[in-house]
Design an enzyme around this catalytic site. Sequence first.
Site, short mmCIF file in Angstrom:
data_model
loop_
_atom_site.label_atom_id
_atom_site.label_comp_id
_atom_site.label_asym_id
_atom_site.label_seq_id
_atom_site.Cartn_x
_atom_site.Cartn_y
_atom_site.Cartn_z
N ASN A 164 -0.08 -2.32 -7.26
CA ASN A 164 -1.49 -1.27 -7.01
C ASN A 164 -1.61 -0.63 -6.04
O ASN A 164 -1.99 0.14 -5.37
CB ASN A 164 -2.90 -2.67 -7.04
CG ASN A 164 -2.60 -3.52 -5.98
OD1 ASN A 164 -2.08 -3.59 -5.40
ND2 ASN A 164 -4.14 -3.37 -5.29
N ASP A 204 -1.48 -13.03 -1.20
CA ASP A 204 -1.84 -11.96 -1.58
C ASP A 204 -2.00 -11.00 -0.33
O ASP A 204 -3.97 -10.40 -0.23
CB ASP A 204 -3.18 -12.61 -1.95
CG ASP A 204 -3.76 -11.01 -3.15
OD1 ASP A 204 -3.74 -10.56 -2.45
OD2 ASP A 204 -5.15 -11.40 -3.04
N ARG A 227 0.90 -1.21 -0.32
CA ARG A 227 -0.28 0.30 0.16
C ARG A 227 1.14 1.74 0.05
O ARG A 227 -0.02 2.18 0.55
CB ARG A 227 -0.68 -0.23 1.51
CG ARG A 227 -1.57 -1.28 1.53
CD ARG A 227 -3.02 -1.61 0.17
NE ARG A 227 -3.99 -2.34 0.48
CZ ARG A 227 -4.05 -3.02 -0.82
NH1 ARG A 227 -4.21 -3.58 -2.04
NH2 ARG A 227 -4.87 -4.21 -0.33
N HIS A 229 -7.11 -3.74 4.76
CA HIS A 229 -7.75 -2.61 4.21
C HIS A 229 -7.81 -2.82 6.30
O HIS A 229 -7.62 -3.44 6.60
CB HIS A 229 -8.88 -3.21 3.60
CG HIS A 229 -8.57 -3.42 1.78
ND1 HIS A 229 -8.69 -2.67 0.78
CD2 HIS A 229 -8.81 -4.31 1.90
CE1 HIS A 229 -8.01 -3.10 0.16
NE2 HIS A 229 -8.42 -4.63 0.63
O1 DOR Z 1 -8.76 -9.54 -2.99
C1 DOR Z 1 -7.65 -8.79 -3.05
N1 DOR Z 1 -7.36 -7.43 -2.73
N2 DOR Z 1 -7.35 -9.45 -4.78
C2 DOR Z 1 -6.53 -8.59 -5.10
O2 DOR Z 1 -6.38 -8.78 -6.70
C3 DOR Z 1 -6.14 -7.46 -4.31
C4 DOR Z 1 -6.34 -6.67 -3.01
C5 DOR Z 1 -5.61 -5.37 -2.67
O3 DOR Z 1 -5.33 -4.84 -3.38
O4 DOR Z 1 -7.08 -5.39 -1.98
ZN ZN Z 2 -4.78 -10.48 -7.62
#
Ligand code: DOR
Ligand code: ZN
Length: 427
Positions: free
Chosen positions: A97, A309, A67, A313
């Site tokens: 991202n 992954d 992040r 959040h």
């Molecule tokens: O659940 C997910 N969160 N899948 C993703 O592909 C991106 C990720 C995120 O960046 O929060």
């Molecule tokens: Zn992904």
Amino acid sequence: MEQKLLFQNARVVDPSQQLDAVCDVLCQDGRIAQLAPRIPACADMEVIDASGLILAPGLVDLHTHLRDPGFTEKEDVLTGSYAAAAGGVTTLCAMPNTSPACDTPETVRYVLQKAKNAACRVLPVGAITKGLSGETLTDMQALAESGVCAFSDDGVPVATAQLMAQALENSARLSLPIFAHTEDRTLSRGGIVNAGVWSEKLGVAGIPNAAEDVGTARELALFMNAPRGARLHICHVSTAGSVSMLAAAKAAGLSVTAETCPHYFIFDEEKLSLLDADYRMNPPLRTKKDRAAIEQALLDGTLDVIATDHAPHTPQEKADFRTAPNGVIGMETSFSASYTALVETGKLSLSGLLERMSCRPAKILGAGGGTLQVGARADLFLFDPNEWWTVDPDRLHGRSKNCVFKGCRLRARVKLTVCGGRIVYKA
Ligand code: DOR
Ligand code: ZN
């Protein structure tokens, strides 16, 4: 002066050299200096009594979201690295991202600069398309020169087959892998959970298996036609269909690799009965049949790697089931959760688990790690295989709490982590 670290009486398990024996390990100048039944301690060494503990090569997590820059209220490079170290992870790949996306050498340098103070090795993944918007390719060569370890548009799929084909050409030219988030967005559009019993019960839009399967089929077809030397790694596989396509591709001799995450082989969509957005991620938790197929594929090698992954959040964002963003954290629980689900149950050996969490992902990156051979980076962790613990998200080391294993009793606890010869975590 460089620290010398001596571990005594550890059970050392290193699948990269078929080693499983009680011995001593000496780290010096950031490297593994010696492995022997008994290494005498000297005055200039820090000695750690590892009796009763297992010492293993540090974990390598190919899929995390730190992040940073842009969303540091969720996590940043440093807090993400603390979570990694507490989970035994010594190398991680940070997805692009962010805001701005990691699509220029400046942003790569920003991440690498912050990574200098991190508690693990942080390898940035470069974006495939500018702003992950699927319109134009990034300058992949410039990103490679600035130090990315791989390329991905993760979070979203690469928008068109044509761009993915070009990315695979560049992968061959630059000798770096493509990490593919496989999803057909015309099929997943608007969905927030697996399409089926639970999306109907809850009256919300679903993400069908076909959304992932069509994406996986596209990437495999492009990879079959890519130039020699291209490398493709499929991210977070969640469906039985993706698994059978991967099995067929591998049987046909394609050198594709693939990962799944602990939540896909431990949980299924029934968790949605809790109406808790912490169980929402993309791809979503699937059916019992998919879960079983993922587990089986992990055991038989169709899936090569366990990644997390890790997608932090904030609690505020995760408060509303329907509007919360997708994603779950995972670095501090992945080893214990996988150990409990696979090793404790007798489905997989400990060295089999370490292959999937350390040796194989390290090989995919080709940047060291994943081994305790003399001369290798001193990246390792110590854990207590007999300690059970209950996951309390408030006691984790990252910045966010969206943990699917909250309240779970897990076996095997990380006690100490060493990265580049330096102690970066001590329980
Ligand atoms: O659940 C997910 N969160 N899948 C993703 O592909 C991106 C990720 C995120 O960046 O929060
Ligand atoms: Zn992904």
